[in-house]
Motif scaffolding. Structure first.
Motif, PDB file in Angstrom:
ATOM      1  N   ASN A   1       0.911  -1.352  -0.118  1.00  0.00           N
ATOM      2  CA  ASN A   1       0.094   0.004  -0.387  1.00  0.00           C
ATOM      3  C   ASN A   1       0.770   1.218   0.211  1.00  0.00           C
ATOM      4  N   LEU A   2       0.236   2.277  -0.746  1.00  0.00           N
ATOM      5  CA  LEU A   2       1.657   3.774  -0.486  1.00  0.00           C
ATOM      6  C   LEU A   2       0.125   4.557  -1.344  1.00  0.00           C
ATOM      7  N   LYS A   3       0.414   5.941  -0.678  1.00  0.00           N
ATOM      8  CA  LYS A   3      -0.922   6.981  -0.220  1.00  0.00           C
ATOM      9  C   LYS A   3       0.249   7.982  -1.269  1.00  0.00           C
ATOM     10  N   LEU A   4      -0.264   8.637  -2.348  1.00  0.00           N
ATOM     11  CA  LEU A   4       0.024   9.859  -3.789  1.00  0.00           C
ATOM     12  C   LEU A   4      -0.348  12.002  -2.979  1.00  0.00           C
ATOM     13  N   ASN A   5       0.492  12.059  -2.803  1.00  0.00           N
ATOM     14  CA  ASN A   5       0.092  13.628  -2.990  1.00  0.00           C
ATOM     15  C   ASN A   5      -0.242  14.278  -4.015  1.00  0.00           C
ATOM     16  N   HIS A   6      -1.062  15.013  -5.428  1.00  0.00           N
ATOM     17  CA  HIS A   6      -1.147  14.651  -6.046  1.00  0.00           C
ATOM     18  C   HIS A   6      -1.164  16.672  -6.439  1.00  0.00           C
ATOM     19  N   LYS A   7      -0.990  16.932  -5.163  1.00  0.00           N
ATOM     20  CA  LYS A   7      -0.384  18.325  -5.399  1.00  0.00           C
ATOM     21  C   LYS A   7       0.958  18.419  -5.849  1.00  0.00           C
ATOM     22  N   ILE A   8       1.439  17.687  -5.250  1.00  0.00           N
ATOM     23  CA  ILE A   8       3.102  17.945  -6.019  1.00  0.00           C
ATOM     24  C   ILE A   8       2.625  17.646  -7.096  1.00  0.00           C
ATOM     25  N   ALA A   9       2.405  17.016  -8.033  1.00  0.00           N
ATOM     26  CA  ALA A   9       1.843  16.809  -9.185  1.00  0.00           C
ATOM     27  C   ALA A   9       2.283  17.833 -10.273  1.00  0.00           C
ATOM     28  N   GLY A  10       1.672  18.776  -9.953  1.00  0.00           N
ATOM     29  CA  GLY A  10       1.530  20.115 -10.566  1.00  0.00           C
ATOM     30  C   GLY A  10       2.404  20.977 -10.650  1.00  0.00           C
ATOM     31  N   PHE A  11       4.485  20.993 -10.098  1.00  0.00           N
ATOM     32  CA  PHE A  11       5.362  20.731  -9.393  1.00  0.00           C
ATOM     33  C   PHE A  11       6.263  19.895 -10.819  1.00  0.00           C
ATOM     34  N   LEU A  12       5.672  18.215 -11.565  1.00  0.00           N
ATOM     35  CA  LEU A  12       6.818  17.561 -11.450  1.00  0.00           C
ATOM     36  C   LEU A  12       6.308  18.022 -13.387  1.00  0.00           C
ATOM     37  N   PRO A  13       7.190  17.161 -14.936  1.00  0.00           N
ATOM     38  CA  PRO A  13       7.141  16.966 -15.780  1.00  0.00           C
ATOM     39  C   PRO A  13       6.030  16.795 -16.456  1.00  0.00           C
ATOM     40  N   THR A  14       4.777  16.941 -16.017  1.00  0.00           N
ATOM     41  CA  THR A  14       3.783  16.421 -16.515  1.00  0.00           C
ATOM     42  C   THR A  14       3.154  17.148 -17.229  1.00  0.00           C
ATOM     43  N   ASN A  15       2.242  16.727 -18.320  1.00  0.00           N
ATOM     44  CA  ASN A  15       1.016  18.301 -19.004  1.00  0.00           C
ATOM     45  C   ASN A  15       0.128  17.962 -17.540  1.00  0.00           C
ATOM     46  N   ASN A  16      -0.598  18.881 -17.605  1.00  0.00           N
ATOM     47  CA  ASN A  16      -1.458  19.027 -17.039  1.00  0.00           C
ATOM     48  C   ASN A  16      -3.208  18.221 -16.902  1.00  0.00           C
ATOM     49  N   ASP A  17      -2.885  18.274 -18.412  1.00  0.00           N
ATOM     50  CA  ASP A  17      -4.188  16.726 -18.572  1.00  0.00           C
ATOM     51  C   ASP A  17      -3.839  15.408 -18.131  1.00  0.00           C
ATOM     52  N   ASN A  18      -2.659  15.646 -17.793  1.00  0.00           N
ATOM     53  CA  ASN A  18      -2.752  13.520 -17.908  1.00  0.00           C
ATOM     54  C   ASN A  18      -1.248  13.516 -16.130  1.00  0.00           C
ATOM     55  N   SER A  19      -1.471  14.435 -15.453  1.00  0.00           N
ATOM     56  CA  SER A  19      -0.425  14.664 -14.340  1.00  0.00           C
ATOM     57  C   SER A  19      -1.322  12.987 -13.314  1.00  0.00           C
ATOM     58  N   VAL A  20      -2.264  12.781 -12.913  1.00  0.00           N
ATOM     59  CA  VAL A  20      -2.449  11.482 -12.106  1.00  0.00           C
ATOM     60  C   VAL A  20      -1.674  10.123 -12.747  1.00  0.00           C
ATOM     61  N   PHE A  21      -2.140  10.199 -13.795  1.00  0.00           N
ATOM     62  CA  PHE A  21      -1.180   8.663 -14.851  1.00  0.00           C
ATOM     63  C   PHE A  21       0.305   9.409 -14.554  1.00  0.00           C
ATOM     64  N   GLU A  22       0.799  10.137 -15.028  1.00  0.00           N
ATOM     65  CA  GLU A  22       2.190  10.380 -14.875  1.00  0.00           C
ATOM     66  C   GLU A  22       2.656  10.443 -13.685  1.00  0.00           C
ATOM     67  N   LEU A  23       1.903  10.838 -12.350  1.00  0.00           N
ATOM     68  CA  LEU A  23       2.296  10.320 -10.973  1.00  0.00           C
ATOM     69  C   LEU A  23       2.389   8.945 -10.732  1.00  0.00           C
TER      70      LEU A  23
END
Length: 833
Positions: free
Chosen positions: A200-222
Motif C-alpha cells: 500500500n502507498l498513498k500519493l500526494n497529487h498536489k505535488i504533481a503540479g510541480f512535476l514535468p507532467t502535462n496538466n491533463d495527465n498528471s494523475v497517470f504520470e504520477l
C-alpha cells in the motif's frame, strides 16, 4: 428430660420456618420497598442505599426456597451487586467500565474538504480514516485523547482532544500558495507515504503540479513514477502493476470503475487532475474490503468542492482548454463542475516506426536506426479529439452524515492513415473511438456511538468501436492481392451497490463488514468485410460479503484478518477469498509488514492473437466452461525506514495466477487457450527531502512468465509485458517563485517475438522529461506559467502492444509502431480566482 423435649420442639419449629417458601409479590414497586417487605416478613438483614434502589421498579410474583436465591433473582438484570457478611446482605452499585469515545473527521483547513485515508495515532494506537475522512476510537482509561494526524502534503498535527462526537481535525496544506506564509516549526509529509499495510502507498497529487507532467495527465504520470507500476512501454488503456495483465487491475474514481485509462501520447488521461483529491495504490496483498481484481487497485477520491467561497480554475495549454468551478451552497453543501476539451490537433505530421525481421531494409533502400536496428520511418498524421465533463454535489451535516452525487463522462477519437510503397503499395486506415460514462451516489452515516456505515450505488460503462482497413496492391500492376476490413464494437456495463460498516469494539479492536451486489454485462461484435464473424453477450452478476477483524495486539503490532465471499448467481457456487496481513512498528522509524491473500476475478480482459501475430484485448465474463474464474495468490513482504525527511522502503512479492484466456486462430479455426502465469519481483524506493527540495529514486526487479496450452512445449516463457529492470528517478527544486523539476525513466525492454515464438529483440526504453514553472499572485488571484519538455533526448521508444503487423506476402510482414511520445514542448497557463 423436659428440657430435652423443649429443645427438640423449638428446633422443629425453627427448621419448619427456615424451610418455608419465600413468597414475593410486587407490581411496579420500587426495589427499596420490596426489600423492606422481605425484611419485615422473612427476617432479612439488609444494608442498601434507599435513594438509589428506589429508582429501580420491580414487578414479580414468584416463590423462592432461600434468601440467597431471592436476592440474586431481584438483582440479576440490574447494575447492582451484593455481599453477604454475618447474615447481612450488603447491596451496592455494580462497578461499571466507563468507555470514553471520540469520533469525527479529518478536514482540509482551507477548503474543509474531508481527507480520506489519513493516518492517525490516537493514544499510541495507529489507525486510518475511511474514504470520507471519518475516524472513531474508544478508550477505557482516559477521557482525554492524544491525536497525531497526518496526510500527504499536509503538516502533521499533534494535539489533545477531549471525548465527544463530531470532532473535526483541521490540517494545513504545505503548498498553500501564499508566499507570505512561512511555517518552520512543523513537519510535513510531501510526496509519498508507504502505508502500514503491505503493498500500500498513498500519493500526494498536489505535488504533481510541480512535476514535468502535462496538466491533463498528471494523475497517470504520477502513478507511472511509482515502484511496481510499469512506466516503460507507455501503455495507453491500463495499468500494469506487479506483473498483472491488462484488465486485472482496477481504477476507481469516487467508486466508479474506469474501464480505460486512454492516454495517447501521454497528454490526456481519463481522470481530470482538477477534480482529484487523494490517490491510494494497492499493488497487491490488499485486505478483504477490496475485491473483484487479481492485480492491483488504484482508489482515486474526487474533490467535494469548497464550502467557504466560490473558486474558479482555468488552464490553457497548446493542446487543450480545461477548467473547474466550485460553488458553496449554504454552509453544508457544495457544487463542483469541471471540463476538458481539445481545440488543436494533438499530432502534427510525425514519423512512426516500422520494423521487420524478414525484410532486408537495406535492399529496399531504407535507412536503419542506430539504436533500434531494423526500424525505419514512415510519415503519418494521426487525428485525435477528446472532451470530458465532471459534476459533483456534496452535502455534509452537523451530525457527521454526508451525501454526494458524482458524474463523469468522456469521449475520445483516434485515427490515422498510412501509405507506404515498401515492397508493395499498402494503405492502412485505423480508427478507435471510446465513450466512458459513470455516476455514483454515496451516503455516509455516523452513528451516535461513533460507528460508521456507508452506502454506495454506481453505474459505469465503456463503449469502444474500432475500424481497421488494409489494402495491399502490387506496385507494378497495381493489382490488389490482399484486403482486410475489420470492425468491432465492445461495450462493458457495470452496476454496483456496496454497503460498508465499521464497528469499534474496544480500544484495540474494531470490525469491518460489508455487503455488495455487482452486475456486469459484456457485449462484443466483430465484422470482417461486412460479414459478422463473432457476437458474444455475457452477463455476470454476483453477491459478495466481507468480514475483517482489525486488532492491535500490542503497541506497534497490528493484524488484519478476514475473508471475502462471492456468490456468482449464474455459477451457483460460493468462492472464498481469505486474507491476512500483519504490521510491526519496531520504532518510530522502522516498520515491517507482510500479507497473504487469495483473489478471484469474474470478468476478464482476454487477449486475442490474430493471424498476423498482433494482440488486442476484449472483455468477457467467466462461465467456468471455456472462460474460467481468474484466481491468484499473493505473497508480500516489506520493510520501511523513515527519519528526518529520508525514506527507504523495500517490498518483495510473489504472485501465481490461473485462468488466463487467449483467443487465437490455428489452421483457419478459432480456438480458446487457457493459461497460467507467475510473477515475482522486488521494489526499492528511496526519497530525501532537503528543505523544500525533493529527490526520489525507485527500482523494480521483476519477472513474469506465462504458459498457455497452445504452446508447442509445456515450458513457461516470458510474457509480453515482462521486463527485468526499471529505474525511475525524479527531483523537484523549489526556488520560489520558480520550480524546476525533471524525471528520467529507464526500462530494460519487453520481448518481441518472431513468428517462430523466438525473442528477436528487446529494445530498451529511456525517457527524460523536465519542467520550469513560475508562480505569481496578481491581486487576489493565483497564476502560474509553465513550460514542459517531453522526451528531451528524442528516444525512439516502442510502445507496449501498440503496433500493427501488415502482411506483405506469405513470408514478409511489417510491424507498425505507433503512439510513442516524440520530443515535444508544452506550454500552459493556469489561473485560480
Amino acid at each position: 428430660m423436659k428440657r430435652v423435649i423443649i429443645f427438640l420442639l423449638l428446633g422443629l419449629v425453627f427448621s419448619t420456618i427456615s424451610a418455608q417458601k419465600i413468597k414475593l409479590t410486587a407490581n411496579k414497586k420500587p426495589l427499596s420497598e420490596v426489600l423492606i417487605d422481605l425484611r419485615d416478613n422473612y427476617d432479612f438483614q439488609l444494608s442498601f442505599n434507599n435513594n438509589l434502589l428506589s429508582t429501580y421498579i420491580v414487578s414479580i410474583n414468584q416463590s423462592f426456597s432461600s434468601k440467597d436465591e431471592t436476592i440474586e433473582f431481584l438483582l440479576r438484570k440490574l447494575p447492582l451487586n451484593y455481599e453477604k457478611s454475618n447474615e447481612v446482605y450488603l447491596i451496592y452499585p455494580e462497578e461499571r467500565i466507563i468507555q470514553y469515545r471520540i469520533f469525527g473527521k479529518i478536514l482540509d483547513k482551507e477548503s474543509l474538504e474531508p481527507l480520506p485515508f489519513s493516518h492517525l495515532t490516537i493514544n499510541n494506537s495507529p489507525m486510518a480514516t475511511d474514504e470520507r475522512g471519518n475516524f472513531s476510537f474508544t478508550s477505557e482509561i482516559d477521557s482525554t485523547f492524544r491525536i497525531l494526524a497526518s496526510h500527504l502534503g499536509y503538516f502533521i498535527l499533534d494535539t489533545l482532544v477531549n471525548q465527544g462526537a463530531n470532532q473535526n481535525i483541521l490540517l494545513s496544506a504545505a503548498s498553500t500558495d501564499l508566499p507570505e506564509i512561512t511555517v518552520t516549526d512543523k513537519i510535513v509529509q510531501t510526496f509519498i507515504k508507504m502505508g502500514n499495510q503491505a503493498g500500500n502507498l498513498k500519493l500526494n497529487h498536489k505535488i504533481a503540479g510541480f512535476l514535468p507532467t502535462n496538466n491533463d495527465n498528471s494523475v497517470f504520470e504520477l502513478l507511472r513514477l511509482q515502484p511496481g507500476i510499469l512506466a516503460a512501454g507507455e501503455q495507453k488503456n491500463d495499468l500494469i502493476i506487479w506483473g498483472s495483465y491488462e484488465g486485472e487491475s482496477q481504477v476507481l474514481f469516487d467508486n466508479i470503475t474506469l474501464w480505460g485509462l486512454k492516454n495517447v501520447y501521454e497528454d490526456i488521461g481519463a481522470v481530470n487532475p482538477l477534480v482529484v483529491k487523494n490517490i491510494e495504490v494497492l499493488k497487491g496483498g490488499f485486505d478483504a474490503r477490496y475485491g473483484d481484481r487479481v492485480g492491483g487497485i488504484v482508489y482515486i477520491t474526487g474533490k467535494n468542492g469548497t464550502r467557504l467561497k466560490p473558486t474558479l480554475n482555468l488552464t490553457l495549454n497548446n493542446i487543450t482548454a480545461s477548467g473547474s468551478y466550485e460553488q458553496p451552497i449554504g454552509k453544508q453543501s457544495s457544487l463542483l463542475l469541471a471540463f476538458r476539451q481539445t481545440y488543436y490537433n494533438l499530432f502534427k505530421d510525425q514519423q512512426i516506426k516500422y520494423a521487420t525481421s524478414n525484410l532486408n531494409l537495406q535492399e529496399q533502400g531504407l535507412d536503419q536506426e542506430a539504436e533500434l536496428p531494423g526500424l525505419a520511418a514512415l510519415n503519418v498524421a494521426p487525428d485525435y479529439k477528446f472532451h470530458d465533463l465532471n459534476f459533483k454535489f456534496t452535502s455534509n451535516w452537523e451530525n457527521g452524515d454526508n451525501f454526494s452525487f458524482s458524474l463523469m463522462t468522456g469521449e475520445d477519437r483516434y485515427s490515422y492513415d498510412i501509405t507506404t510503397d515498401v515492397y508493395a503499395n499498402a494503405k492502412k486506415h485505423k480508427f478507435e473511438g471510446n465513450n466512458q460514462f459513470g455516476a455514483s451516489i454515496n451516503y455516509g452515516k455516523v452513528w451516535r456511538n461513533g460507528n460508521t456505515s456507508s452506502l454506495s450505488v454506481s453505474r459505469s460503462e465503456l463503449d469502444t468501436r474500432t475500424s481497421d482497413v488494409l489494402t495491399i496492391n502490387r506496385i507494378r500492376t497495381n493489382e490488389e492481392f490482399y484486403r482486410r476490413d475489420d470492425e468491432s464494437t465492445n461495450s462493458i456495463l457495470e452496476y454496483r451497490a456496496t454497503l460498508k460498516n465499521s464497528f469499534v469494539f474496544a480500544e484495540d479492536q474494531n470490525f469491518e463488514t460489508g455487503l455488495n451486489y455487482i452486475n456486469d454485462e459484456v457485449n462484443l461484435k466483430e465484422d470482417s468485410l461486412g460479414i459478422n464473424i463473432l457476437h458474444i453477450k455475457s452477463k455476470a452478476d454476483r453477491i459478495g460479503y466481507y468480514f475483517q477483524n482489525n486488532l492491535n495486539v500490542s503497541s506497534g503490532v497490528s493484524i488484519k484478518a478476514g475473508f471475502l465471499a462471492n456468490y456468482p448467481i449464474a455459477l451457483k457456487k460460493v468462492y472464498w477469498e481469505p486474507r491476512i496481513s500483519i504490521s510491526l512498528l519496531l520504532s518510530d522509524k522502522i516498520g515491517i509488514n507482510g500479507a497473504w491473500g487469495l483473489y478471484k476475478q469474474f470478468i476478464t480482459k482476454s487477449s486475442v492473437l490474430s493471424e498476423n501475430g498482433d494482440f488486442r484485448y476484449i472483455w468477457v465474463g467467466a462461465n467456468e466452461k471455456d472462460i474460467p474464474v481468474l484466481e491468484s495468490v499473493h505473497h508480500v513482504l516489506g520493510a520501511s525506514y523513515n527519519n528526518n525527511g529520508f525514506t527507504f522502503s523495500v517490498e518483495a512479492y510473489y504472485k501465481k495466477t490461473d485462468g488466463h484466456t487467449r483467443y487465437y486462430k490455428f489452421r483457419n479455426e478459432g480456438n480458446i487457450s487457457l493459461g497460467k502465469s507467475k510473477s515475482n519481483g522486488l521494489d526499492v524506493f528511496v526519497k530525501k527531502d532537503i528543505g523544500d527540495h525533493t529527490l526520489w529514486v525507485s527500482y523494480t526487479l521483476s519477472k513474469t512468465l506465462e504458459n498457455f496450452d497452445y504452446f508447442s512445449s509445456n515450458n513457461y516463457r516470458r510474457a509480453l509485458h515482462d521486463q527485468r529492470h526499471e529505474i525511475k528517478t525524479a527531483g523537484l527544486l523549489s526556488l520560489k517563485p520558480f520550480y524546476i523539476s525533471a524525471n528520467y525513466i529507464y526500462g530494460s525492454g519487453f520481448p518481441i517475438y518472431s513468428s517462430q515464438n523466438k525473442v528477436v529483440a528487446e529494445p530498451n526504453y529511456t525517457r527524460l522529461d523536465a519542467a520550469l514553472i513560475y508562480k505569481f499572485y496578481p491581486k487576489k488571484t493565483k497564476c502560474e506559467v509553465g513550460i514542459l519538455f517531453h522526451n528531451i533526448l528524442d528516444r525512439n521508444n516502442i510502445t507496449y502492444e501498440s503496433y500493427e503487423k501488415i502482411p506483405l506476402n506469405q513470408i514478409n510482414s511489417i510491424s507498425i509502431y505507433t503512439e510513442t511520445v516524440p520530443s515535444s514542448i508544452r506550454l500552459y497557463f493556469k489561473i485560480t480566482i
